[in-house]
Each structure stands twice: as structure tokens, then as C-alpha cells.
Design a protein around this motif. Structure first.
Motif, PDB file in Angstrom:
ATOM      1  N   ILE B 247       0.845  -1.204   0.000  1.00 22.09           N
ATOM      2  CA  ILE B 247       0.000   0.000   0.000  1.00 22.09           C
ATOM      3  C   ILE B 247       0.879   1.252   0.000  1.00 22.09           C
ATOM      4  CG2 ILE B 247      -1.572   1.383   1.404  1.00 22.09           C
ATOM      5  CD1 ILE B 247      -2.936  -1.183   2.229  1.00 22.09           C
ATOM      6  N   SER B 251       1.058   3.783  -3.025  1.00 20.10           N
ATOM      7  CA  SER B 251       0.429   5.080  -2.843  1.00 20.10           C
ATOM      8  C   SER B 251       1.365   6.221  -3.240  1.00 20.10           C
ATOM      9  CB  SER B 251      -0.037   5.248  -1.405  1.00 20.10           C
ATOM     10  OG  SER B 251       1.060   5.337  -0.561  1.00 20.10           O
ATOM     11  N   GLY B 252       2.641   5.903  -3.405  1.00 20.19           N
ATOM     12  CA  GLY B 252       3.578   6.932  -3.835  1.00 20.19           C
ATOM     13  C   GLY B 252       3.331   7.379  -5.264  1.00 20.19           C
ATOM     14  N   ARG B 257       4.625  11.388  -2.785  1.00 21.22           N
ATOM     15  CA  ARG B 257       3.844  12.367  -2.040  1.00 21.22           C
ATOM     16  C   ARG B 257       4.690  13.562  -1.624  1.00 21.22           C
ATOM     17  NH1 ARG B 257      -0.688  10.459   0.865  1.00 21.22           N
ATOM     18  NH2 ARG B 257      -1.248   8.351   0.330  1.00 21.22           N
ATOM     19  N   THR B 263       2.638   9.078   4.675  1.00 20.86           N
ATOM     20  CA  THR B 263       1.806   8.917   5.863  1.00 20.86           C
ATOM     21  C   THR B 263       1.898   7.512   6.417  1.00 20.86           C
ATOM     22  OG1 THR B 263      -0.046   8.329   4.464  1.00 20.86           O
ATOM     23  CG2 THR B 263       0.152  10.627   5.133  1.00 20.86           C
ATOM     24  N   GLN B 264       2.089   6.561   5.524  1.00 17.92           N
ATOM     25  CA  GLN B 264       1.988   5.170   5.941  1.00 17.92           C
ATOM     26  C   GLN B 264       3.080   4.783   6.927  1.00 17.92           C
ATOM     27  OE1 GLN B 264      -0.832   3.304   4.789  1.00 17.92           O
ATOM     28  NE2 GLN B 264      -1.127   5.491   4.582  1.00 17.92           N
ATOM     29  N   LEU B 267       2.984   6.860  10.408  1.00 14.21           N
ATOM     30  CA  LEU B 267       1.894   6.526  11.323  1.00 14.21           C
ATOM     31  C   LEU B 267       1.970   5.078  11.768  1.00 14.21           C
ATOM     32  CD1 LEU B 267      -0.928   8.491   9.578  1.00 14.21           C
ATOM     33  CD2 LEU B 267       0.116   9.004  11.762  1.00 14.21           C
ATOM     34  N   ASN B 268       3.137   4.491  11.538  1.00 14.38           N
ATOM     35  CA  ASN B 268       3.381   3.135  12.031  1.00 14.38           C
ATOM     36  C   ASN B 268       2.570   2.056  11.351  1.00 14.38           C
ATOM     37  OD1 ASN B 268       5.429   3.471  13.857  1.00 14.38           O
ATOM     38  ND2 ASN B 268       4.022   4.188  15.446  1.00 14.38           N
ATOM     39  N   PHE B 269       2.017   2.347  10.159  1.00 14.43           N
ATOM     40  CA  PHE B 269       1.345   1.259   9.454  1.00 14.43           C
ATOM     41  C   PHE B 269       2.383   0.269   8.965  1.00 14.43           C
ATOM     42  CE2 PHE B 269      -1.988   4.444   9.101  1.00 14.43           C
ATOM     43  CZ  PHE B 269      -3.041   3.689   9.568  1.00 14.43           C
TER      44      PHE B 269
END
Lengths: 628, 379
Positions: B247, B251-252, B257, B263-264, B267-269
């Protein structure tokens, strides 16, 4: 140093082989990067947003409902809910057991809550109890130190302060069900909130979207375990529109009370603009019971009652109008020139049509009657004659013009359109030819003819005013008045209408009129028409042996009692229709009810709209938490 | 030293070595490391001290070490190949019994300023010792089965120890590195064919042995294999790593970005965001362009190694150079395959970018050997 000076060709070959293999793998890496980052980028970007942002809905406050006078009929009450967060306590069970001593909480509920908490992440609040009183919250707050993880929160719950009076108009809200979700093509995410309250019946259901308002949203950034990191954005929702009904609570309440004990319905409307002032169906029920889901026992009791308390008989009931239909026949006969005021028809108590005897309600007959007398005495034979002369198509045409047989546009569920038969209709639906006897039956409002109390009230209002009155029940959405279409005049000769009106005046005010005993004794006179509609076939044998009295019949086979009327006779203001299901004679059962309700309506004066008591609009955001 | 003088007539000496130093390679390594600093700064959320600073210090130490090792004549490294191997083996044995446990794997020796991973050291020591062996061996004996036994034993010993830790990723890298040197030395390709088929047989056996009394891998390793084959089978458990990584990568998009905007990872995803999965942050923030740029830098490093190896008439130097290059290649290749969901999650860092002292120091040291081979190559 044995190889010094000459690199074997073998090494170069192998190096190239290895290089080629490595380059292939690099190619795979590049291809994959392209596939993930470019080809499927959109999909992954969405997934990433979903990962990161949690949108929590802020439910809007539902619109309030007021009556004509500005009294609150439906409001939002603050309810206290207790939530628990597992991670804030070491022993949730002990905490819940302590909590059970302060608020009503059963052991099974405790077990349920514990199970739910374990199935969710430790920081997710789980609702322990809802609909609590302030005293409970106070007790919980006072004991807060011994109740780690317990938080009281505020929510809104619908309440109907006048309860049963408006159950059939306003309906009720209830928790959204899977069935509701399958029914509506509504993408509002609010509906996905567990136990979100939506309109299930009545106005609540019909103007659901307007009352509901729009949800606010709070965007929260969460981390991988769902813990809130920060608030990104908050958008305030729009509370639902308040609405004001045309109904006057005082009159509605009186009507409901007056009809108590009967299975009956009444509609009172303003003859000049169609405002519905009362629309009551008895018996009624308490809509508050439905708000959080009705108990099985209560539901059974309501559903198995012969008097059908859940049905709004004013619009959902369709009954043979009986003699209240005679004005329609008379007007049709006048309009199409087959009747005049002077002509007298002899009533020997029955009329032979194609070898079949059609009886008048009065065995001995009325002798020679003209139109005015025929209405006054409700002579059946006269109307058999007139209906045969004018024919069913013309009767139906007139009935439709008077607002019968059509579905009136009110925000109420399951409105019945009634039935005005034609020859075509019978051919299509019964696969039978139209008989002349069918016309005679229709002439006295029996046979195939069906009307609802609302339609009868509209008919009466149109007869009284001579205008195309349309019923209306919602006066304002917020501050915007609903549109009243220009009221056009009906296409009837005013002198014809006057003849009908004098006949109706006699019914209530001539000593021999059928409703004389239920006349208004004040200076403002009522003009009306009784009706007694048969729901069973009376055989020839029964007629010869004496027709069984209504009192001796089982309830379901008794005649319906009807009355329609308007008042005052001069400068009419209100029209009313009353039906008492299986009540017997209209003159005895329906007329007194109509008289009392009409008297009440007249006593209420000009009945203008009252100012809406400026109750502060409740919004979740406005709610202040009680100190805990 | 008479032999040396004789053999290395054209070899620069003293400060002249600076001119013969492979500067393009050194610059490329520095460039890749800088990307690493940037990414570590980003994943720490702008905290310079957390990861970026220690990594920079290690790079500086490693770079100095690379220069020193590079300036040291290759013959000296050749001569101490065997001792290095033996010391590494001893250290491996040591961590087996006295190592500090980290994430269920005993891999470290705490030297105070750094937690040394003997398995990292072993990767280079093994290549050195096998290169030495084939440098020493007569070319006509190379493909004789009997002469194949020593290098296989040399490889199998540390592999077994590493597997026991257990560290599947390092074991694979060790085996692959050794295999590459053996391949380059000119051993008959038939052996490799046999080797590859026996590896597939072994994989089959390993999978088959699951649940039996002589189960070879740990259960978590089986789970990793299973979720690699079907990540959706356990999206919140073991498959979580792969799914989240894909993901973030995806998502890049093409251009990402933007720096510090991912963000991923922040935010520790993402698991192991500063170590094994740092490439996902790079791809999220700099997109496809960023990923390809890093890949290109890696390829250029490889190219440098190939070019110098091809010119090197010293067999030991050439073998060592390509052995180091191959190890380096396996690092980034396995890591990228893993984060992009094409290989199981085996715990291999992204070379010079991932946070981690041992890998950085050992890799720069290894490139020091490449530099030494380059400077002191037989022309």
C-alpha cells in the motif's frame, strides 16, 4: 599467483553470465516498481487514505415538529449513555458489577458488554447502557474513582410529548434496520450508524430526509492500531428542518378523546384553504414505545387488536360511503340536467329494477320527495332513480371532481385512493359487464364505491366552498411556508351547489332531518349528511322476517356509521367527516361525534397559526457535558 | 617483500594511491548513503538524533575504514583471509551461546560502540576464503568433485550456524555469495544445475516436513512463507507486513507524495520502517522516480565492480570484487523483492540505506576490499 598476468576467458564469460542474470532480476524489480507505483497507484493511494483517515460522523439533530399553535409535538431529548473503555481498567468485570449497583444493568447485559469489549481493541469505547436518567449519571459520576474506564456521554433521543394524540400523523422513529437499508436507495452514511433513528411511520417517515438533516464529519488521523493521533478537520452538520403542521393540537386531542372506545376516524379541515386541523384515528397508540424498539408483547397487543390501532384509518381506510355519497349523485343529476328542484319522485319503500327489488332504508317509504327532501330524509329510492338517469360514468366524473377516488397528496404512508367504479373498471377487474343494479347501488354509496374519511372531508369542503380545496398538513419547513396552489373554483353551477347545501342544512336542522338530534344549538349552524353503510348482504328472506338489528349482529358485520358536515352554514369554515367502523346508524353514532368535534373547532376561534415557541434548536455540538 | 615487489611492479604506492582510488565507486556509495540519511530523517518524523545522526557517524567511520582497507595491499588481505574466516566463525559460535537476544534472534556482539553481527562479517569472510581457495587451486582441479568439498564445507559451516540463530535471510545471502564466487571461479555448470535442483528439492522437503517431528523451520517462518504465497490469508497478522508495504509503495505513485509527506510509514502502518522496510518510505515519498533512482545508483555501483573485476588479472582480487558485488546485489535485490511482495519477508536490510551499524560498516569494509583490489590490481 598462478593466474597472474592472464585473466582466464572463463572468468569473463562467467562474469557476463552472472551480470546478465543480475540484470534480469533488476528488470523484475523495475517492472514491479512500475506496476505498484504507476499502474495501480490510484488503488493503493485510496487504500492508504483509508488506512490513515478515520471519518467519524457527527449525527445531526433531527428536526422538531410543531402543531398549528406552535406547541412541540416531537422533540429531541438528551439521553445519557454510559460507555466503557477496556484498557483503562484492570478488571472490567469487577467495574461492571460495581456499576450494576448504581444503574439498572442485568447480568446478561454485563456478559454481553464483556464479550463485545473483548472482541474489540482495548481503547474502543463500548456502550454499556443508554437512555439513563440524570440521577444515574450523578451516581456514576460521584463514584467515578471506583469505576475506571466508565464515561457518561450525551446523545439525543426522539420523544413525543403528546404521545398517542399524534401517533397516526407524526408516526414514530426507530432504530434503522437491515430491512430499511434494503428498502431505501439512500446513500446517507448516517444510516450505517448502529441504532440510528429514522422515521418509520407517518410524517417522520415521509419527510425523513428533511427532518434528518446532514451529518457533520470529523476527520481523524489514526495510526496503525486505530489510536487517534490528531483531528484533521471538522465539518459541522446541518440539523434537520423543523416543521409545523396545520393540525391544532387542542382539536386533535379532543377528537382523539371523543372517539375513545370506538374504532373510528375523523378529519377536520379548513374549507377555505385545505388546512387539516385534526386527523384522528381511534384507537391510537403510544409512539414513544417504538423509539428504541417496541417489545414483543406490546407489538402483539397492537397487532392483534380488532380495532387496528396501528392503522391510520383516516387515509388508509376505505369504506362504502353510504348516504354521504348522495350529494355526489344529486350534484351529478343536477349538472347533467336529469333532475330539478321541483320534480318529485314517489318512494313506496322500494324500487324495482330489472325485476329486482331495491329497498329504501325506511320500509314504509317516504312518499313523494323532491331533491331537498330526499337529502333531508336520505331517501334511497330517489337516488336509485337519479343514479339510473345520470349513469355511473357521470356519477364517477362528479365524484372525482369532488375529490373522491383520488389519492390526495399528504405526507402520510399508505394513502388509499378509494374507488370510483366505471364500466371499464368492472370489465377489467371483475371480468363482468356493468349491471344497471350496480349503478343503483352506487347511487346510495354502496356496491363498489369506496372512500376514505379524508376524501369525504375533502368532498364536504369542496361542496361547502365550491372551490378546488386540496388537503394540506405541513404548514412550514423551518421558516418557509409550503406552497398553496391557487385555489380554483370548481366547475359547478353555484345554484346547484346551493340546492345541495340546503338539503344538507335540513339534515341537521329540520326536525325531520336524520341528524336533527345532533344539530348545533348555537347561532352557527352545521350542515351535514349522515350515512349508514352496509357491510353485509341482506337476503330476501331476512328482509321478510325483519332485518336483524345491528346490536344483535357480531361487531364485524354491523353497519359503518358515517357523518360528513360543515359549519357554520353561512360562511363555512370547517368541514368534517367521521366514520365509526361497525358503529351502526350514522345518525346515532357518527353525527354526535361530529357535532362535538365541530363545536370544539368553532370554539377555538379564528385558529390562526401560533408563533413557534422559540425553543433553542438542539444540536449535538451545543450539548454541554454535565461535569463528571 | 621481494615477491611483492616482483609481482606488483605497476602498483602505486604511498600517497599516489589516492589517485588510483576508485573515486566514482566511493561517490556512489556516499550518494546511496545520503539517500539513507534523508529517509531515516523522514521516518523518524524529523528527529535528526534518532536514526539519521548515528547512521551518519557510522558512515563516516565506515568510509575511513574503507579508505584504510583500500590502501592496504590486497596481498595482505589475501593472506589474512583464512584467519578472518576463522575469527568470524568463532564469533558466530560465540553469539550462539552468549549473544544478546534481539527479536527472538541471537545476532549481536556488543562491542560498546556498536552491536556487531558476526553473520555480517561472515558474509565477507566467506567470500574472501573461497576466493583465496580458488586463487590457490590449480585451474585444472577446479571442477574435480573432491576439490569441491572444501568450499562447500566452508560455506555449510557458517550457514548452519546462522540458520540455527535462526536467520534465514542471512543464510540465503551467505550461500548465494559463496555460490557466486564458486561460479566465477569456473566450476562446471553441471554442478550448479545439480545444486539448484537439489535446493528446490530441499525447499520441497522443508515444506513437506512441516508438522512432522523433524520440522526444519520455526512455525513463524512457515507462516511467513504461507503469507507470502497468499498475503490476504492473514491481512492483520503475518500478511500485514506485505499488504501495508505494498500500500505504501503503491500510494507513492509516479512522483511520490513529497519528502516528509509519507503517511503510511510515519503513522506506524509499516513495520520495521527504519530498517528492512525503509524502501517503502522512499517509494511513498519519492514515488516510482525515487525507487528507480536508487535502483540506478545500485546498478552503477555494480557496474563499477564489474568493470574493475574484468580488468583485474589478479584472480583473488577479481573473485573478491565480484563476490562483494554479488553480496551487495543480493542485499538490495532480496530486500526490494520482499517489500514489493515478490519474496517472503526474510529480514534483509536495504544496503547502506537501512538503519543498522553492522551492515553499514561491513559493507563499507567490503568495498574497502574492492578498492584495495582495484588499486593493487595486476595490470
Amino acid at each position: 599467483m598462478n593466474t597472474a598476468g592472464k585473466t582466464p576467458r572463463l572468468f569473463r564469460r562467467r562474469a557476463l553470465l552472472l551480470g546478465a542474470a543480475q540484470l534480469t532480476l533488476v528488470g523484475v524489480l523495475g517492472w514491479r516498481m512500475n506496476q505498484l507505483g504507476v499502474k495501480k497507484a490510484e488503488k493503493f493511494r485510496m487504500l492508504a487514505e483509508k488506512n490513515r483517515i478515520n471519518i467519524s460522523l457527527q449525527p445531526p439533530a433531527r428536526g422538531l415538529i410543531y402543531d398549528r399553535g406552535g406547541n412541540l409535538l416531537a422533540l429531541n431529548r438528551q439521553v445519557y449513555t454510559i460507555q466503557m473503555v477496556r484498557e483503562q481498567t484492570n478488571n472490567p468485570e469487577a467495574v461492571l458489577n460495581r456499576l450494576a449497583k448504581l444503574i439498572p444493568l442485568s447480568d446478561t447485559k454485563i456478559a454481553e458488554v464483556l464479550k463485545e469489549m473483548l472482541s474489540r481493541r482495548a481503547f474502543v469505547p463500548v456502550t454499556v447502557a443508554t437512555g439513563l436518567e440524570w440521577e444515574h449519571i450523578a451516581a456514576v459520576s460521584a463514584n467515578a474513582p471506583s469505576l475506571p474506564g466508565i464515561t457518561p456521554t450525551l446523545g439525543l433521543n426522539r420523544q413525543y410529548p403528546v404521545g398517542p394524540d399524534f401517533a397516526h400523523i407524526i408516526g414514530y422513529v426507530g432504530p434503522v434496520s437491515d430491512y430499511d437499508l434494503a428498502q431505501v436507495d439512500d446513500k446517507d452514511p448516517l444510516l450505517l450508524i448502529p441504532r440510528f433513528q429514522i422515521g418509520k411511520n407517518g410524517v417522520e417517515a415521509k419527510v425523513e430526509k428533511t427532518l434528518r438533516g446532514k451529518a457533520g464529519t470529523k476527520m481523524i488521523e489514526v495510526n496503525s492500531v486505530g489510536r487517534v493521533m490528531r483531528e484533521l478537520d471538522e465539518q459541522l452538520g446541518t440539523p434537520g428542518a423543523n416543521l409545523q403542521l396545520t393540525v391544532a393540537h387542542e382539536l386533535q386531542h379532543f377528537a382523539t378523546k371523543r372517539m375513545q372506545g370506538e374504532s373510528s376516524a375523523t378529519v377536520v379541515m379548513d374549507v377555505n384553504n385545505g388546512d387539516i386541523l385534526a386527523l384522528a384515528s381511534a384507537p391510537t397508540f403510544d409512539p414513544n414505545k417504538f423509539i428504541n424498539g417496541i417489545s414483543v408483547a406490546d407489538w402483539k397487543a397492537l397487532n392483534e387488536n380488532d380495532y387496528r390501532p396501528l392503522a391510520n384509518k383516516t387515509v388508509q381506510g376505505a369504506y362504502p360511503p353510504g348516504s354521504t355519497f348522495k350529494m355526489v349523485v344529486a350534484l351529478a343529476a343536477l349538472k347533467f340536467g336529469v333532475a330539478n328542484i321541483q320534480e318529485e319522485v314517489n318512494c313506496p319503500g322500494h324500487k324495482d329494477i330489472n325485476g329486482r327489488k331495491f329497498h329504501c332504508w325506511r320500509r314504509g317509504g317516504h312518499g313523494r320527495v323532491n331533491l331537498r327532501k330526499a337529502l333531508r330524509y336520505s331517501c334511497d329510492v330517489y337516488f336509485y332513480e337519479m343514479s339510473l338517469r345520470v349513469g355511473i360514468e357521470k356519477i364517477t366524473e362528479t365524484a372525482l371532481a369532488l375529490g373522491l377516488g383520488i389519492k390526495h397528496d399528504l405526507p402520510l404512508p399508505a394513502i388509499h385512493s378509494g374507488l370510483m367504479p366505471t364500466k371499464d373498471w368492472k370489465q377489467r377487474n371483475k371480468k363482468e359487464d356493468w349491471y344497471i343494479g350496480d349503478t343503483a347501488n352506487a347511487g346510495i354509496g354502496q356496491g363498489f364505491v369506496l372512500t376514505s374519511p379524508l376524501q369525504l372531508a375533502v368532498m364536504t369542503a369542496r361542496l361547502a366552498s365550491g372551490s378546488q380545496i386540496e388537503p394540506r398538513i405541513i404548514n412550514m419547513f423551518d421558516d418557509k411556508r409550503t406552497k398553496i396552489e391557487g385555489i380554483s373554483s370548481l366547475n359547478f353551477d353555484p345554484t346547484h351547489l346551493d340546492i345541495i347545501r340546503t338539503g344538507m342544512y335540513d339534515v341537521s336542522n329540520h326536525p325531520r332531518g336524520t341528524a336533527y338530534s345532533s344539530r348545533l344549538k348555537s347561532t352557527e349552524k352545521i350542515a351535514g349528511k349522515t350515512g349508514t353503510s352496509q357491510v353485509r348482504f341482506i337476503s330476501k328472506a331476512e328482509r321478510e322476517n325483519g332485518v336483524t338489528k345491528n346490536e344483535d349482529l357480531p361487531w364485524k358485520r354491523r353497519d359503518h356509521a358515517l357523518f360528513v358536515g360543515y359549519a357554520p352554514y353561512i360562511k363555512p369554515r370547517y368541514a368534517i367527516s367521521v366514520i365509526v367502523e361497525h358503529g351502526g346508524a350514522g345518525s346515532r353514532k357518527a353525527a354526535p361525534i361530529a357535532r362535538d368535534i365541530m363545536q370544539k373547532a368553532l370554539s377555538l376561534g379564528q385558529n390562526s397559526y401560533g408563533p413557534i415557541h422559540n425553543q433553542k434548536r438542539l444540536n449535538i455540538d451545543n450539548l454541554k457535558r454535565k461535569p463528571t | 617483500m621481494s615477491i611483492l615487489i616482483n609481482a606488483y611492479q605497476n602498483i602505486p604506492t604511498g600517497f599516489r594511491k589516492i589517485l588510483y582510488f576508485h573515486w566514482p565507486l566511493a561517490l556512489l556509495l556516499a550518494a546511496v548513503s545520503c539517500i539513507g540519511f534523508l529517509m531515516l530523517f523522514s521516518v523518524s518524523g524529523g528527529n535528526f538524533d534518532q536514526w539519521a545522526k548515528p547512521q551518519m557517524i557510522r558512515f563516516c567511520i565506515g568510509f575511513v575504514a574503507m579508505v584504510i582497507i583500500g590502501f592496504t595491499p590486497i596481498s595482505i588481505w589475501r593472506n589474512i583471509s583464512m584467519p578472518t574466516y576463522i575469527i568470524s566463525l568463532a564469533l558466530l559460535l560465540y553469539v550462539e551461546y552468549f549473544g544478546v537476544s534481539g527479536k527472538g534472534a541471537q545476532r549481536w556482539i556488543d562491542l560498546g560502540f556498536i552491536k556487531l553481527q558476526p553473520s555480517e562479517l561472515m558474509k565477507i569472510a566467506l567470500i574472501m576464503v573461497i576466493a583465496l581457495y580458488y586463487d590457490w587451486l590449480d585451474s585444472d582441479k577446479i571442477s574435480k568433485p573432491l576439490w569441491l568439498i572444501p568450499p562447500l564445507l566452508l560455506t555449510a559451516l557458517p550457514m548452519a550456524l546462522v540458520l540455527k540463530q535462526p536467520d534465514l535471510g542471512t543464510a540465503i545471502l551467505l550461500g548465494s555469495g559463496a555460490a557466486v564466487v564458486i561460479l566465477l571461479a569456473g566450476v562446471s555448470l553441471w554442478y550448479f544445475l545439480a545444486g539448484v535442483s537439489s535446493i528446490f528439492g530441499l525447499i520441497y522437503f522443508v515444506i513437506w516436513s512441516k508438522g512432522t517431528s523433524f520440522q526444519i523451520l520455526k512455525n513463524y517462518q512457515y507462516r511467513r512463507i504461507e503469507t507470502f504465497i497468499d498475503p490476504s490469508s492473514d491481512p492483520l497478522g503475518s500478511g500485514y507486513h506485505i499488504t501495508q508495504s505494498k500500500i505504501a509503495l503503491g500510494s507513492g505513485g509516479f512522483s511520490g507524495r513529497g519528502y516528509m509527506q509519507g503517511t503510511q510509514s510515519r503513522l506506524n502502518f509499516l513495520p520495521e520502517k527504519h530498517t528492512d522496510f525503509i524502501f517503502t518510505t522512499l517509494a511513498e515519498e519519492f514515488g516510482f522516480v525515487g525507487g528507480i533512482t536508487l535502483l540506478t545508483l545500485y546498478i552503477m555501483i555494480m557496474l563499477c565492480c564489474y568493470l574493475t573485476a574484468m580488468q583485474n588479472h589478479n584472480k583473488y582480487g577479481a573473485l573478491l570484487t565480484l563476490g562483494v558485488a554479488a553480496t551487495f546485489f543480493f542485499y538490495f535485490c532480496v530486500n526490494m523483492l520482499m517489500v514489493m511482495g515478490l519474496a517472503p519477508v526474510v529480514g534483509v536490510p536495504l544496503p547502506l540505506v537501512s538503519y543498522g551499524g553492522s551492515a553499514m560498516l561491513v559493507l563499507l569494509g567490503a568495498f574497502g576490499l574492492v578498492q584495495s583490489a582495484h588499486i593493487h590490481r595486476t595490470r
